[in-house]
Design a protein around this motif. Structure first.
Motif, PDB file in Angstrom:
ATOM      1  N   ASP A 597       0.764  -1.267   0.143  1.00 51.25           N
ATOM      2  CA  ASP A 597       0.076  -0.018  -0.022  1.00 51.25           C
ATOM      3  C   ASP A 597       0.999   1.337   0.007  1.00 51.25           C
ATOM      4  OD1 ASP A 597       1.043  -0.221   2.495  1.00 51.25           O
ATOM      5  OD2 ASP A 597      -0.982  -0.317   3.697  1.00 51.25           O
ATOM      6  N   SER A 598       2.456   1.180  -0.345  1.00 59.32           N
ATOM      7  CA  SER A 598       2.853   2.352  -0.450  1.00 59.32           C
ATOM      8  C   SER A 598       4.106   1.790  -1.466  1.00 59.32           C
ATOM      9  CB  SER A 598       3.615   2.590   0.845  1.00 59.32           C
ATOM     10  OG  SER A 598       4.568   1.609   1.468  1.00 59.32           O
ATOM     11  N   VAL A 599       4.444   2.773  -2.487  1.00 56.75           N
ATOM     12  CA  VAL A 599       5.356   2.738  -3.237  1.00 56.75           C
ATOM     13  C   VAL A 599       6.373   3.607  -3.305  1.00 56.75           C
ATOM     14  CG1 VAL A 599       3.760   1.504  -4.672  1.00 56.75           C
ATOM     15  CG2 VAL A 599       4.200   3.761  -5.254  1.00 56.75           C
ATOM     16  N   TRP A 600       6.060   5.074  -3.250  1.00 55.34           N
ATOM     17  CA  TRP A 600       7.265   5.955  -3.405  1.00 55.34           C
ATOM     18  C   TRP A 600       8.476   5.906  -2.504  1.00 55.34           C
ATOM     19  CZ3 TRP A 600       8.657   8.967  -6.986  1.00 55.34           C
ATOM     20  CH2 TRP A 600       9.757  10.135  -6.800  1.00 55.34           C
ATOM     21  N   GLY A 601       8.226   5.804  -1.189  1.00 51.73           N
ATOM     22  CA  GLY A 601       9.287   5.359  -0.212  1.00 51.73           C
ATOM     23  C   GLY A 601      10.274   4.227  -0.648  1.00 51.73           C
ATOM     24  N   ARG A 602       9.457   3.294  -1.242  1.00 51.10           N
ATOM     25  CA  ARG A 602      10.290   2.302  -1.523  1.00 51.10           C
ATOM     26  C   ARG A 602      11.307   2.706  -2.847  1.00 51.10           C
ATOM     27  NH1 ARG A 602       8.196  -1.723   1.475  1.00 51.10           N
ATOM     28  NH2 ARG A 602       6.019  -1.382   2.031  1.00 51.10           N
ATOM     29  N   GLU A 603      10.699   3.178  -3.924  1.00 49.74           N
ATOM     30  CA  GLU A 603      11.326   3.958  -4.716  1.00 49.74           C
ATOM     31  C   GLU A 603      12.462   4.739  -4.508  1.00 49.74           C
ATOM     32  OE1 GLU A 603      10.139   6.035  -8.786  1.00 49.74           O
ATOM     33  OE2 GLU A 603       8.632   4.521  -8.081  1.00 49.74           O
ATOM     34  N   ALA A 604      12.109   5.685  -3.660  1.00 51.58           N
ATOM     35  CA  ALA A 604      13.305   6.482  -3.152  1.00 51.58           C
ATOM     36  C   ALA A 604      14.470   5.636  -2.303  1.00 51.58           C
ATOM     37  CB  ALA A 604      12.763   7.612  -1.964  1.00 51.58           C
ATOM     38  N   ASN A 605      14.107   4.754  -1.561  1.00 55.09           N
ATOM     39  CA  ASN A 605      15.206   3.945  -0.862  1.00 55.09           C
ATOM     40  C   ASN A 605      15.980   3.111  -1.807  1.00 55.09           C
ATOM     41  OD1 ASN A 605      16.309   3.061   1.608  1.00 55.09           O
ATOM     42  ND2 ASN A 605      15.078   1.364   1.536  1.00 55.09           N
ATOM     43  N   SER A 606      15.556   2.705  -3.085  1.00 58.67           N
ATOM     44  CA  SER A 606      16.466   2.018  -3.938  1.00 58.67           C
ATOM     45  C   SER A 606      16.664   2.867  -5.098  1.00 58.67           C
ATOM     46  CB  SER A 606      15.398   0.823  -4.686  1.00 58.67           C
ATOM     47  OG  SER A 606      14.991  -0.057  -3.517  1.00 58.67           O
ATOM     48  N   GLY A 607      16.697   4.073  -4.932  1.00 53.33           N
ATOM     49  CA  GLY A 607      17.285   4.957  -5.977  1.00 53.33           C
ATOM     50  C   GLY A 607      16.761   5.102  -7.335  1.00 53.33           C
ATOM     51  N   GLY A 608      15.491   4.740  -7.421  1.00 53.63           N
ATOM     52  CA  GLY A 608      14.801   5.007  -8.769  1.00 53.63           C
ATOM     53  C   GLY A 608      13.793   3.878  -8.888  1.00 53.63           C
ATOM     54  N   PRO A 609      13.031   4.000 -10.138  1.00 54.21           N
ATOM     55  CA  PRO A 609      11.821   3.065 -10.316  1.00 54.21           C
ATOM     56  C   PRO A 609      12.322   1.600 -10.474  1.00 54.21           C
ATOM     57  CG  PRO A 609      12.204   4.634 -12.073  1.00 54.21           C
ATOM     58  CD  PRO A 609      12.995   4.976 -10.966  1.00 54.21           C
ATOM     59  N   VAL A 610      11.470   0.707 -10.861  1.00 56.70           N
ATOM     60  CA  VAL A 610      11.931  -0.441 -10.751  1.00 56.70           C
ATOM     61  C   VAL A 610      12.421  -0.897 -12.227  1.00 56.70           C
ATOM     62  CG1 VAL A 610      10.338  -1.486  -8.902  1.00 56.70           C
ATOM     63  CG2 VAL A 610       9.341  -1.447 -11.096  1.00 56.70           C
ATOM     64  N   TRP A 611      12.045   0.141 -13.211  1.00 57.73           N
ATOM     65  CA  TRP A 611      12.341  -0.384 -14.534  1.00 57.73           C
ATOM     66  C   TRP A 611      13.604   0.626 -14.788  1.00 57.73           C
ATOM     67  CZ3 TRP A 611       7.552   2.090 -13.112  1.00 57.73           C
ATOM     68  CH2 TRP A 611       7.601   3.614 -13.153  1.00 57.73           C
ATOM     69  N   GLY A 612      14.081   0.954 -14.095  1.00 59.79           N
ATOM     70  CA  GLY A 612      15.606   1.833 -14.356  1.00 59.79           C
ATOM     71  C   GLY A 612      16.870   0.662 -13.909  1.00 59.79           C
ATOM     72  N   ASP A 613      17.960   1.270 -13.822  1.00 61.54           N
ATOM     73  CA  ASP A 613      19.208   0.411 -13.954  1.00 61.54           C
ATOM     74  C   ASP A 613      19.681   0.160 -12.423  1.00 61.54           C
ATOM     75  OD1 ASP A 613      19.864   2.890 -13.594  1.00 61.54           O
ATOM     76  OD2 ASP A 613      21.456   2.849 -15.347  1.00 61.54           O
ATOM     77  N   GLN A 614      19.014   0.379 -11.347  1.00 66.17           N
ATOM     78  CA  GLN A 614      19.395   0.418 -10.308  1.00 66.17           C
ATOM     79  C   GLN A 614      19.570  -1.077  -9.952  1.00 66.17           C
ATOM     80  OE1 GLN A 614      16.833   2.473 -10.773  1.00 66.17           O
ATOM     81  NE2 GLN A 614      18.231   4.528 -10.798  1.00 66.17           N
ATOM     82  N   ALA A 615      20.533  -1.773  -9.483  1.00 66.00           N
ATOM     83  CA  ALA A 615      21.084  -3.253  -9.185  1.00 66.00           C
ATOM     84  C   ALA A 615      20.289  -3.284  -7.706  1.00 66.00           C
ATOM     85  CB  ALA A 615      22.537  -3.278  -9.119  1.00 66.00           C
ATOM     86  N   VAL A 616      19.913  -2.703  -7.127  1.00 60.14           N
ATOM     87  CA  VAL A 616      19.336  -2.872  -5.721  1.00 60.14           C
ATOM     88  C   VAL A 616      18.449  -3.557  -5.713  1.00 60.14           C
ATOM     89  CG1 VAL A 616      18.600  -2.116  -3.648  1.00 60.14           C
ATOM     90  CG2 VAL A 616      20.309  -0.709  -4.636  1.00 60.14           C
ATOM     91  N   TRP A 617      17.263  -3.384  -6.766  1.00 59.07           N
ATOM     92  CA  TRP A 617      16.122  -4.078  -6.802  1.00 59.07           C
ATOM     93  C   TRP A 617      16.457  -5.687  -7.142  1.00 59.07           C
ATOM     94  CZ3 TRP A 617      11.736  -1.807  -5.565  1.00 59.07           C
ATOM     95  CH2 TRP A 617      11.784  -0.399  -5.656  1.00 59.07           C
ATOM     96  N   ARG A 618      17.456  -6.026  -7.618  1.00 57.63           N
ATOM     97  CA  ARG A 618      17.878  -7.533  -7.896  1.00 57.63           C
ATOM     98  C   ARG A 618      18.999  -7.926  -6.884  1.00 57.63           C
ATOM     99  NH1 ARG A 618      17.793  -4.399 -12.210  1.00 57.63           N
ATOM    100  NH2 ARG A 618      20.133  -4.041 -12.275  1.00 57.63           N
ATOM    101  N   GLU A 619      19.789  -7.079  -6.658  1.00 53.91           N
ATOM    102  CA  GLU A 619      20.698  -7.701  -5.884  1.00 53.91           C
ATOM    103  C   GLU A 619      20.389  -7.729  -4.335  1.00 53.91           C
ATOM    104  OE1 GLU A 619      24.249  -5.072  -6.212  1.00 53.91           O
ATOM    105  OE2 GLU A 619      24.647  -5.828  -8.132  1.00 53.91           O
ATOM    106  N   GLN A 620      19.378  -7.091  -3.890  1.00 54.04           N
ATOM    107  CA  GLN A 620      18.892  -7.205  -2.538  1.00 54.04           C
ATOM    108  C   GLN A 620      17.535  -7.821  -2.149  1.00 54.04           C
ATOM    109  OE1 GLN A 620      20.076  -4.306   0.700  1.00 54.04           O
ATOM    110  NE2 GLN A 620      21.829  -3.554  -0.615  1.00 54.04           N
ATOM    111  N   SER A 621      17.087  -8.520  -3.271  1.00 55.38           N
ATOM    112  CA  SER A 621      15.824  -9.327  -3.263  1.00 55.38           C
ATOM    113  C   SER A 621      16.220 -10.603  -2.739  1.00 55.38           C
ATOM    114  CB  SER A 621      15.146  -9.302  -4.696  1.00 55.38           C
ATOM    115  OG  SER A 621      14.648  -8.087  -4.760  1.00 55.38           O
ATOM    116  N   PRO A 622      15.583 -10.959  -1.607  1.00 56.17           N
ATOM    117  CA  PRO A 622      16.134 -12.461  -0.892  1.00 56.17           C
ATOM    118  C   PRO A 622      15.736 -13.463  -1.974  1.00 56.17           C
ATOM    119  CG  PRO A 622      14.921 -10.876   0.672  1.00 56.17           C
ATOM    120  CD  PRO A 622      14.896 -10.223  -0.669  1.00 56.17           C
ATOM    121  N   VAL A 623      14.840 -13.572  -2.685  1.00 48.71           N
ATOM    122  CA  VAL A 623      14.510 -14.610  -3.502  1.00 48.71           C
ATOM    123  C   VAL A 623      15.407 -14.872  -4.675  1.00 48.71           C
ATOM    124  CG1 VAL A 623      12.856 -13.351  -5.178  1.00 48.71           C
ATOM    125  CG2 VAL A 623      12.382 -15.797  -4.621  1.00 48.71           C
ATOM    126  N   LEU A 624      16.067 -13.915  -5.116  1.00 49.50           N
ATOM    127  CA  LEU A 624      17.143 -13.808  -6.174  1.00 49.50           C
ATOM    128  C   LEU A 624      18.399 -14.445  -5.629  1.00 49.50           C
ATOM    129  CD1 LEU A 624      16.141 -10.636  -8.271  1.00 49.50           C
ATOM    130  CD2 LEU A 624      15.271 -12.981  -8.406  1.00 49.50           C
TER     131      LEU A 624
END
Length: 703
Positions: A597-624
């Motif tokens: 139910d919240s998205v903007w804070g998560r985007e700010a924390n990871s440095g950009g939207p999920v469709w960008g090139d921020q590696a955090v979305w992939r490198e710090q997802s436990p399932v990956l």
């Protein structure tokens, strides 16, 4: 019959020995904490002192495992003598939002009694006695009532449906919606849901009515240009949107904070500004002109200063300190004076006792929340008398009286008086039960992490603790991450109940925690899981090295919410733990971004939207990281996964993905799904079952 002197001496010695034996038995009679001890402790609400400073009213809940058997009532305590608190109301449903009349003779509150479909305003005559009278019968109920300065009117918050002009319209629309044949919901703005509720299109409004039976409420907002803005609204609460609203000192206007960009929450930080609205009718006037957030509004006793808590809402940052600010009244300069600009802590709560020019407030630090004060000009910061342990849970002023709730992990909440020397306990609802439990206050320690930060920790020991024995360690990780482990009595993850079977519990405030300054809380930006996870591991190393009674070969870790995120991360990145417990923990940062139910804070924390090139979305997802077995890590550790099916903050798809992944990799795993729970486990029998499952899982792999 006369007793010989020798026999008399023997009798006295025997009696003394018997008394000592009884005393020893009394000490031995202390028992290890049980779930019943945790769940059935009375829950003491925030006390509201009367304007004359002579009384305090507060709620007390008598919990029960069957919610139908639970009671909650208002109690009243004299602040001028030692007479015990007495029950003021006798109703099963409970009361909330208590507010005193200016003459300290009457109370208004919100309750849902027989025949009420929604919470309504009730009034009770404290001075004269008698039954409470219902003042409103609104279809959508009422919330947050407040007497006007002269006691003749009442301000409150309620809702309307789009297009409604009066209560008749609201009642008609409510019936139409109840009778309609379809059940679909439609949304054009974000978010569609909040914690455990799907949101609706009701619109929050401010109402005023005469403080009399049969009075007709007046909607002050619906005809204003402010309310017509697409982004207008208030904060989201359990009962709908809220508007922080108070009376102006002369009673001719309402001062409130509200948002004008709620429609942008998927792409920007939300912020709230301060407005003034004439009671006689008319347009709202905006009093602040920036993009900060303001709330918790209060006027000084002389009516010349408006105080508020404010956050900067700094663009691109994940956390802003909550600071104390003021504006002169009437407002001529829209820029507030930040009174605690030099204090690197968030103000948790504040009060304005009469008879001086000081603001009393509290803030978190290193597991504690204690009192401090500052003058109205923002100078002369002082520490005020506080208890050396524990935390203040509420703080309110009435006249010169200052009252609140204090608690610690071994002292469940009670009402206290503050401000006149040492804090004074005013109630004893839980003291007898607490005294019968074998428990110790947490032990605090600090260490320097590898990144140079000083990290605060608390150690909780089990009942019957023997420093010569060896105990498994359970590292319990707090949620948030903008949160702090506090020395307080906790129901959902009670430290002592977790330790009860014979574990030492470690509570670590990793980077991202509050209570250590703004930079410390912001330090997880771009590093949402790895850095905090490393610090939890380092804290475990330090505890094993520091305390000889910890068995370094028997370690477990677990947590809920953000603590569940970190528990999943630890399972993916280390095999040092024998067991993991994860409640409401995310598995994939991208999935959590899109379904919570919240998205903007998560985007700010990871440095950009999920469709960008921020590696955090992939490198710090436990399932990956789950299959990184070639690196000696990946999912291997046995894990207990739990989730509330009504959790919309960390939706259940995270737990389902977690369990599927564990089963795919043949990892010992167990999934607990609570169909009637949300982000937290709030029902008594569900809670009892949860603790039993946690204890059973730890015992299986640690003992």
């Amino acid at each position: 019959m006369t007793i010989p002197r020798l026999s008399l001496l023997a009798f006295i010695i025997s009696a003394q020995l018997t008394g000592q034996a009884f005393a020893a038995d009394a000490v031995q009679a202390k028992h290890a904490i049980t779930h019943e001890d945790v769940w059935l402790m009375k829950r003491v609400g925030a006390p509201q002192p009367s304007p004359d400073g002579k009384w305090a009213v507060f709620s007390v809940t008598d919990p029960a495992y069957d919610s139908k058997e639970q009671w909650s009532d208002l109690w009243i305590k004299s602040l001028s003598d030692e007479s015990p608190a007495r029950r003021l109301t006798f109703s099963k449903g409970g009361e909330s939002s208590v507010n005193w009349s200016p003459d300290s003779k009457q109370l208004i509150f919100i309750a849902k009694r027989d025949g009420d479909d929604a919470g309504q305003i009730y009034r009770i005559d404290v001075a004269g006695g008698g039954e409470a009278q219902r003042l409103t019968t609104l279809t959508l109920g009422a919330r947050q009532p407040k007497f006007s300065p002269d006691g003749k009117q009442i301000l409150f918050v309620s809702d309307i449906f789009p297009g409604n002009a009066n209560e008749e319209d609201v009642k008609k629309t409510a019936k139409e919606r109840k009778d309609r044949k379809y059940s679909a919901r439609a949304y054009e703005t974000f978010p569609p849901r909040f914690f455990d509720k799907w949101l609706d299109d009701k619109q929050v409004r401010l109402f005023v009515m005469d403080a009399e039976l049969g009075a007709r409420p007046r909607d002050l907002l619906s005809t204003t240009r402010l309310a017509a803005l697409p982004g207008f609204g208030g904060g989201q609460g359990d009962e709908g949107q809220t508007l922080d609203a108070i009376w102006a000192p002369d009673g001719k206007a309402i001062v409130f904070s509200a948002s004008t960009n709620r429609n942008e929450l998927a792409r920007a930080s939300g912020y709230t500004q301060i407005f003034s609205l004439p009671v006689a009718g008319g347009e709202a006037t905006q009093l602040t002109a920036d993009k900060r957030s303001y709330g918790n509004l209060k006027f000084s006793a002389d009516g010349r200063t408006l105080f508020t808590l404010t956050e900067a809402e700094e663009p691109g940052k994940v956390y802003d300190l909550s600071r104390l600010a003021s504006l002169s009244w009437p407002v001529t300069n829209p820029t507030p004076k930040i009174l605690t600009a030099a204090l690197d802590r968030s103000i948790a709560r504040y009060a304005l006792p009469a008879g001086g020019n000081r603001v009393v407030f509290s803030f978190e630090h290193a597991g504690l929340e204690q009192l401090h004060s500052i003058n109205y000009n923002g100078g002369d910061l002082r520490d005020e008398p506080s208890l050396p342990t524990g935390s203040i849970g509420s703080l309110n002023a009435g006249g010169k009286a200052l009252v609140g709730v204090w608690e610690s992990s071994i002292n469940p909440p009670e009402v206290y008086a503050f401000g006149q020397g040492a804090p004074k306990r005013l109630t004893s609802f839980n003291t007898e039960r607490a005294a019968s439990i074998d428990w110790q206050a947490p032990e605090h320690f600090w260490f320097k992490a590898s990144d140079g930060r000083m990290i605060h920790n608390m150690i909780v020991k089990p009942a019957g603790f023997d420093p010569n024995k060896k105990y498994p360690l359970f590292a319990v990780i707090h949620g948030g991450a903008a949160n702090m482990w506090r020395d307080q009595f906790v129901i959902r993850w009670n430290y002592h109940l977790l330790a009860q079977p014979g574990y030492v519990v470690l509570l670590t405030d990793y980077k991202g925690s509050t209570g250590y300054g703004e930079e410390f809380a912001r330090a997880i930006q771009g590093d949402p899981l790895k850095g905090p996870g490393d610090e939890v591991n380092e804290a475990v190393d330090e505890a094993v090295k520091k305390y000889s009674y910890i068995d370094g070969g028997k370690l477990a870790a677990g947590g809920a919410s953000y603590g569940g995120h970190l528990a999943n991360w630890l399972q993916a990145t280390t095999t040092r733990y024998k067991a993991i417990v994860s409640h409401a923990g995310e598995m994939d940062l991208i999935m959590q971004w899109g379904t919570s139910d919240s998205v903007w804070g998560r985007e700010a924390n990871s440095g950009g939207p999920v469709w960008g090139d921020q590696a955090v979305w992939r490198e710090q997802s436990p399932v990956l990281q789950a299959g990184n077995h070639e690196k000696g890590t990946g999912f291997k550790t046995p894990i207990l996964i739990s989730v509330g099916e009504l959790d919309y903050r960390v939706p259940a798809n995270n737990a389902l993905m977690n369990f599927a992944t564990q089963q795919r990799l043949n990892v010992p795993s167990k999934l607990l799904v609570f169909p009637d729970e949300n982000h937290w486990i709030l029902k008594g029998e569900n809670s009892r079952y949860f603790y039993s499952e946690v204890h059973g899982w730890l015992a299986k792999y640690l003992k």
